[in-house]
Design a protein around this motif. Structure first.
Motif, short mmCIF file in Angstrom:
data_model
loop_
_atom_site.label_atom_id
_atom_site.label_comp_id
_atom_site.label_asym_id
_atom_site.label_seq_id
_atom_site.Cartn_x
_atom_site.Cartn_y
_atom_site.Cartn_z
N ARG A 258 0.78 -1.07 -0.10
CA ARG A 258 0.02 -0.16 0.15
C ARG A 258 0.85 1.25 0.04
NH1 ARG A 258 -4.92 -1.96 2.65
NH2 ARG A 258 -5.68 -3.12 0.80
N ALA A 263 0.10 -3.31 -6.25
CA ALA A 263 -1.02 -4.18 -6.18
C ALA A 263 -0.68 -5.47 -5.47
CB ALA A 263 -1.80 -4.49 -7.40
N ASP A 296 -5.45 -7.53 -3.19
CA ASP A 296 -6.34 -6.74 -4.14
C ASP A 296 -7.08 -7.63 -4.95
OD1 ASP A 296 -5.48 -3.71 -3.81
OD2 ASP A 296 -3.72 -4.79 -3.86
N GLY A 316 -12.00 -9.76 -5.62
CA GLY A 316 -11.27 -8.43 -5.25
C GLY A 316 -11.75 -7.31 -5.58
N ARG A 317 -11.08 -6.22 -5.80
CA ARG A 317 -11.46 -4.81 -6.15
C ARG A 317 -12.07 -4.85 -7.30
NH1 ARG A 317 -9.69 -2.40 -2.08
NH2 ARG A 317 -7.73 -2.93 -1.08
N TRP A 320 -10.33 -3.28 -10.52
CA TRP A 320 -9.52 -4.46 -11.38
C TRP A 320 -10.27 -5.20 -11.99
CZ3 TRP A 320 -4.74 -3.28 -12.30
CH2 TRP A 320 -3.91 -2.57 -11.41
#
Ligand SMILES: *Cc1c(COP(=O)(O)O)cnc(C)c1O
Length: 482
Positions: A258, A263, A296, A316-317, A320
């Motif tokens: 982070r 990622a 992520d 995940g996110r 993405w």
């Protein structure tokens, strides 16, 4: 009449063979024409008659039963099934290996199999929103359930975990950007999945970090440069490092990444979704814990410890995942309606972990208590003994492994029926067991067959006994009736 027959037989035994047309009249073959066609059925009959002719010419004595049209028709049916029938067939897995890659990994739950069957034979609302009547997205059928299961913001499904990994790497680091991977995690799974090769195919550049046994956060730090896009953790599914070792915990990798605006990708492999530690089954990452640790993107298989159809899950996110779904390669590895139907039904079981443990075969087989297997082996042994089964048999305590690159260090206590046949080698037995219907796959060692009932479903036990008796008869003649 018998007299004349035997005289004729002695003079020309070939005359005992019935005509092709006579065998074709048998009811079983008349029916078989519906599925195989007349030409194939006739060819099979000719083949069987040719074999019999050869045996007679070689001077073998064949009894009347063996030359009866009904028996020859049955032989022809076996030929037809072997040559024209589907080559992919259900088998009885008596190896005890729950996730056996050569045997198709996870068997589906009844509900999942039924869902795949219904989807297969009908039109389905694969990409149609029934409420609004417009086009929708096939992923909508599983997205919400996957998010509930894992705690992820967004989720999508592709053909398998290898495809999922390639897609994730393309999105995060395609075009030559670098991905940091610990040297201890550069694994090969089942021959055709090797991390360096997958990385190369994706267009990302692999940047090895640390050493085989020791990788520290400072190693990741030192390897980071302007081209670095991500750090990837790979679960060492099928092997374990022991002794003087050190890896970086996912949480620590995440908080470091982070700060560097990198990622974090986590390839967890088997996709375990319930905690199996009460059964001593430890060492596999749980889906939701990877998401909770802040990865992520998490990828896993659908047909390992999740116990569903072959699939690759990406969780995940959302940003993405939207990028991944825009990749033209995503379209090339999208799942079909049967997979999605089976996966939806499998995920439904997970709405309650207790239901999952009860309904998902992989979980049920892995958690079957050893004493239960002992009792089933004992009863199998007694049933075989009651038919004077021609073998020395005993029930033995053993250990087995989950297989499929899962739980590699967990030796599951199990019981096996050990069979030492009076006649025929164990290779011959194993061969005949494989070649019948349904095929039985057993382990063999030390002149014995080893049947592990952990992977034999109770409904298959009668069939297993039948097949064992069939093989015994084919080698040693008729057995007692039970
Ligand atoms: C099994 C496994 C894969 C490959 O999964 P498939 O679904 O067989 O493509 C990838 N990574 C890990 C860590 C695995 O255990």
């Amino acid at each position: 009449m018998n007299e004349t027959h035997s005289v004729m037989n002695e003079t020309n035994p070939l005359r005992r063979l019935p005509a092709v047309s006579r065998v074709l009249e048998e009811a079983a073959l008349v029916e078989a024409r519906q599925s195989y066609g007349l030409a194939a059925v006739t060819a099979a009959v000719r083949q069987v008659l040719a074999e019999m002719r050869q045996r007679l010419q070689a001077g073998q004595t064949l009894d009347t039963e063996e030359l009866a049209p009904a028996h020859l028709a049955q032989q022809a049916l076996l030929h037809l099934r072997r040559q024209c029938g589907p080559s992919l067939r259900p088998v009885i897995n008596a190896t005890g290996i729950v996730l056996h890659t050569n045997l198709g990994r996870a068997p589906l739950s009844e509900a999942a199999a039924q869902a795949a069957y219904e989807a297969a034979r009908s039109y389905v609302n694969l990409e149609l929103d029934l409420h609004g009547g417009q086009r929708s997205h096939r992923q909508e059928h599983v997205r919400q359930a996957l998010c509930r299961l894992s705690g992820a913001e967004w989720a999508t499904v592709v053909n398998n975990c290898a495809a999922a990994t390639i897609l994730v790497l393309r999105a995060v680091a395609g075009g030559g950007k670098e991905v940091l991977v610990s040297r201890g995690q550069l694994i090969e799974i089942g021959g055709s999945f090797r991390i360096p090769e997958i990385m190369a195919v994706s267009g990302a550049t692999l940047r090895e970090v640390g050493t085989t046994n020791i990788t520290r956060l400072s190693d990741y730090e030192r390897a980071t440069g302007p081209q670095t896009a991500a750090a990837m953790r790979i679960h060492t599914s099928n092997y374990r490092l022991r002794g003087f070792t050190r890896t970086v915990a996912l949480e620590d990798l995440v908080s470091w990444a982070r700060r560097r605006q990198l990622a974090v990708i986590d390839d967890i492999g088997s996709g375990l979704a319930v905690d199996l530690s009460p059964w001593g089954l430890t060492g596999e990452p749980i889906l939701s814990s990877s998401i909770r640790a802040g990865a992520d993107l998490v990828v896993c298989s659908g047909d390992k410890l999740l116990g569903g159809p072959q699939a690759g899950l990406i969780l995940g996110r959302k940003e993405w995942l939207e990028r991944i779904e825009r990749d033209p390669f995503f379209r090339a590895v999208r799942p079909d309606k049967m997979t999605l139907a089976a996966l939806t039904a499998t995920l439904q079981h997970y709405e309650d972990p207790a239901l999952a443990l009860n309904h998902v075969p992989v979980l049920r087989l892995l958690t079957t208590p050893a004493e239960q297997l002992q009792a089933r082996c004992q009863s199998l042994l007694e049933r075989l003994q009651s038919r004077s089964f021609p073998a020395a048999m005993q029930v033995l305590a053993q250990t087995a492994y989950a297989g499929g690159g899962s739980l590699p260090e967990i030796a599951l206590p199990t019981y096996v029926l050990q069979i030492r046949p009076h006649q025929g080698s164990e290779e011959e037995w194993a061969y005949r067991l494989r070649m019948g219907e349904p095929p039985v796959i057993a382990r063999r060692a030390q002149g014995c067959l080893w049947l592990d009932l952990r992977t034999v479903f109770p409904y298959q036990e009668d069939m297993l006994i039948q097949r064992l008796c069939q093989v015994a008869q084919s080698l040693a003649g008729p057995l007692d009736s039970p």
